[in-house]
Motif scaffolding. Sequence first.
Motif, PDB file in Angstrom:
ATOM      1  N   GLY A 160      70.900  41.441  30.842  1.00  0.00           N
ATOM      2  CA  GLY A 160      72.278  41.844  31.041  1.00  0.00           C
ATOM      3  C   GLY A 160      73.214  41.293  29.999  1.00  0.00           C
ATOM      4  O   GLY A 160      74.376  41.686  29.931  1.00  0.00           O
ATOM      5  N   GLY A 161      72.733  40.339  29.178  1.00  0.00           N
ATOM      6  CA  GLY A 161      73.541  39.839  28.078  1.00  0.00           C
ATOM      7  C   GLY A 161      74.296  38.562  28.386  1.00  0.00           C
ATOM      8  O   GLY A 161      74.255  37.999  29.498  1.00  0.00           O
ATOM      9  N   PHE A 162      75.038  38.113  27.381  1.00  0.00           N
ATOM     10  CA  PHE A 162      75.742  36.829  27.449  1.00  0.00           C
ATOM     11  C   PHE A 162      76.813  36.827  28.539  1.00  0.00           C
ATOM     12  O   PHE A 162      76.925  35.879  29.312  1.00  0.00           O
ATOM     13  CB  PHE A 162      76.376  36.541  26.083  1.00  0.00           C
ATOM     14  CG  PHE A 162      76.997  35.179  25.975  1.00  0.00           C
ATOM     15  CD1 PHE A 162      76.274  34.111  25.488  1.00  0.00           C
ATOM     16  CD2 PHE A 162      78.324  34.957  26.354  1.00  0.00           C
ATOM     17  CE1 PHE A 162      76.844  32.845  25.386  1.00  0.00           C
ATOM     18  CE2 PHE A 162      78.901  33.716  26.256  1.00  0.00           C
ATOM     19  CZ  PHE A 162      78.156  32.654  25.772  1.00  0.00           C
ATOM     20  N   GLU A 167      79.073  34.844  33.715  1.00  0.00           N
ATOM     21  CA  GLU A 167      79.694  35.091  35.017  1.00  0.00           C
ATOM     22  C   GLU A 167      78.873  34.489  36.147  1.00  0.00           C
ATOM     23  O   GLU A 167      79.419  33.946  37.114  1.00  0.00           O
ATOM     24  CB  GLU A 167      79.863  36.595  35.222  1.00  0.00           C
ATOM     25  CG  GLU A 167      80.923  37.232  34.325  1.00  0.00           C
ATOM     26  CD  GLU A 167      80.966  38.748  34.467  1.00  0.00           C
ATOM     27  OE1 GLU A 167      80.185  39.279  35.290  1.00  0.00           O
ATOM     28  OE2 GLU A 167      81.759  39.375  33.744  1.00  0.00           O
ATOM     29  N   GLU A 168      77.545  34.548  36.039  1.00  0.00           N
ATOM     30  CA  GLU A 168      76.689  33.946  37.050  1.00  0.00           C
ATOM     31  C   GLU A 168      76.886  32.436  37.114  1.00  0.00           C
ATOM     32  O   GLU A 168      76.939  31.849  38.199  1.00  0.00           O
ATOM     33  CB  GLU A 168      75.225  34.276  36.749  1.00  0.00           C
ATOM     34  CG  GLU A 168      74.853  35.733  36.941  1.00  0.00           C
ATOM     35  CD  GLU A 168      73.406  36.010  36.563  1.00  0.00           C
ATOM     36  OE1 GLU A 168      72.732  35.049  36.108  1.00  0.00           O
ATOM     37  OE2 GLU A 168      72.963  37.149  36.722  1.00  0.00           O
ATOM     38  N   ILE A 169      76.993  31.816  35.942  1.00  0.00           N
ATOM     39  CA  ILE A 169      77.174  30.360  35.911  1.00  0.00           C
ATOM     40  C   ILE A 169      78.537  29.974  36.464  1.00  0.00           C
ATOM     41  O   ILE A 169      78.674  29.024  37.246  1.00  0.00           O
ATOM     42  CB  ILE A 169      77.007  29.849  34.462  1.00  0.00           C
ATOM     43  CG1 ILE A 169      75.557  30.029  34.012  1.00  0.00           C
ATOM     44  CG2 ILE A 169      77.420  28.386  34.347  1.00  0.00           C
ATOM     45  CD1 ILE A 169      75.310  29.697  32.557  1.00  0.00           C
TER      46      ILE A 169
END
Length: 344
Positions: A160-162, A167-169
């Motif tokens: 999904g990319g950087f 956003e997950e972090i």
Amino acid sequence: MTKYAALDVSMEQTAICVVDENGRKVAEGKVPTDPDAISDWLTGKGGEIERIGMETGPLAVWLWNELTKRGLSIVCLDARHANAALSMMPNKTDRHDAAGLAQIVRTGWFKEVRIKSHGAYVARALLSARDLLVGVRGKIENEIRGLLKTFGVMFGKKVGGFARRAEEIVSGELVAAPEIKAIVETMMEARRSIIERIKVLDARVRAAAKQNAMARLFMTAPGVGAVIALSVASTYDDASRFRRSSSAGAYLGLTPRRYESGEVSRNGRVSKRGDKLTRTHLYEAANVILTRQVGFSSLKAWGLRIAKGAGFKKAKVAVARKLAVILHAMWKTKEPFRYAAAAA
């Protein structure tokens, strides 16, 4: 009496020296760095001058164009060549530099630097601005990765990319650290803004490449997109500047250095002279040709044979040099890339 002149240009003032065919000073002085002031001084005190020289520098393109419009015969000298001669003088001043440059112009012991067309410099400015923003984006991403490592959060790689991984972090691992979360969110916002500006410049690059006939021709080669095509077209500017296409590789610093003295004779690494941005673009194109599924060609086969014996890094440099030569030959012949005979 034949006269020669030279300009030692700085931001505020320009030192001027005029010598005759025997090397004797005829006139010297300082004027504001302005084309009208320089032209008036040379016309008033220098008279009829055979040739005027100045070193390459930030103001060289502007002054060369303006003084040429005023009918002056001006040439741009390679600063490295000029510096080799001027370094022999014990005292360095603007006045002495202008006098030394005048002697270089008189003897003809210099390498003339070509001033490109206005369109080439516009394209170069566009590509340089894009390259700067891409570099800033990379620095922001690396800073975020390093910042998170300090607090034990490993960014890693995620599908999904950087942006998705960030956003997950932020929504997961940094919930318990609001101070760090705010910093990362701010940097991600800056990254998004930079990406939007890059998209704007990318659109302009594609439009410029579409309007440039040579860039469209270059894009028939594997690994060459709008950015690389426009970069090479703006660097070459005119196919007639190289008598042989093989000179294009040396011009971009992609040929080995040569050192020979007495019994010592060896080849070194590539010279890395010339346009760094275009050299980097050609290296990226070579990487695409050798490592991705593009149309198979003699060029790719040639590069893979080199990679088998010398490794992929040297093979990429070799393919980049060969690609520079091929693109120049395409410009001269006005023919598209020929996959079967690319390495001929």
